[in-house]
Design a protein around this motif. Sequence first.
Motif, PDB file in Angstrom:
ATOM      1  N   THR A   5      26.647   5.130  16.763  1.00 50.32           N
ATOM      2  CA  THR A   5      27.994   5.063  15.649  1.00 50.32           C
ATOM      3  C   THR A   5      28.055   4.009  14.865  1.00 50.32           C
ATOM      4  OG1 THR A   5      28.772   3.419  17.436  1.00 50.32           O
ATOM      5  CG2 THR A   5      29.227   5.703  18.009  1.00 50.32           C
ATOM      6  N   LEU A   7      28.669   1.001  15.531  1.00 47.70           N
ATOM      7  CA  LEU A   7      28.968   0.001  16.012  1.00 47.70           C
ATOM      8  C   LEU A   7      27.645  -0.592  16.327  1.00 47.70           C
ATOM      9  CD1 LEU A   7      30.153  -2.442  17.317  1.00 47.70           C
ATOM     10  CD2 LEU A   7      31.427  -1.333  19.517  1.00 47.70           C
ATOM     11  N   ASP A  19      33.452  -5.284  20.933  1.00 50.13           N
ATOM     12  CA  ASP A  19      33.205  -3.910  21.096  1.00 50.13           C
ATOM     13  C   ASP A  19      34.996  -3.783  19.999  1.00 50.13           C
ATOM     14  OD1 ASP A  19      32.177  -2.652  22.579  1.00 50.13           O
ATOM     15  OD2 ASP A  19      33.392  -3.402  24.773  1.00 50.13           O
ATOM     16  N   ALA A  22      34.437  -2.157  16.486  1.00 51.36           N
ATOM     17  CA  ALA A  22      34.298  -0.527  16.275  1.00 51.36           C
ATOM     18  C   ALA A  22      35.535  -0.287  14.947  1.00 51.36           C
ATOM     19  CB  ALA A  22      34.244  -0.441  17.611  1.00 51.36           C
ATOM     20  N   ARG A  26      34.083   1.603  11.828  1.00 51.31           N
ATOM     21  CA  ARG A  26      33.800   2.750  11.831  1.00 51.31           C
ATOM     22  C   ARG A  26      35.195   3.794  10.027  1.00 51.31           C
ATOM     23  NH1 ARG A  26      35.217   3.702  16.991  1.00 51.31           N
ATOM     24  NH2 ARG A  26      37.431   3.222  16.318  1.00 51.31           N
TER      25      ARG A  26
END
Length: 62
Positions: A5, A7, A19, A22, A26
């Motif tokens: 991903t 992240l 977190d 993220a 994205r």
Amino acid sequence: MPEPTPLDVVRSRFPRTPDADAPALRAHAGHLARLRDRLPEDGLRGTEPATTFDPRGTDPHA
């Protein structure tokens, strides 16, 4: 093995990325993908991907 991903990619360089980053990562990755889609494929051959950076200016080695 699943594809990393955004992240995961950022954490490979900045392990303490929270977190909470993220969704923005994205979204930014999607924006870059749309920009790449607008370029002719020949224009990308031999081009290295952009370096990931921490826009907050934090030092990953601190």
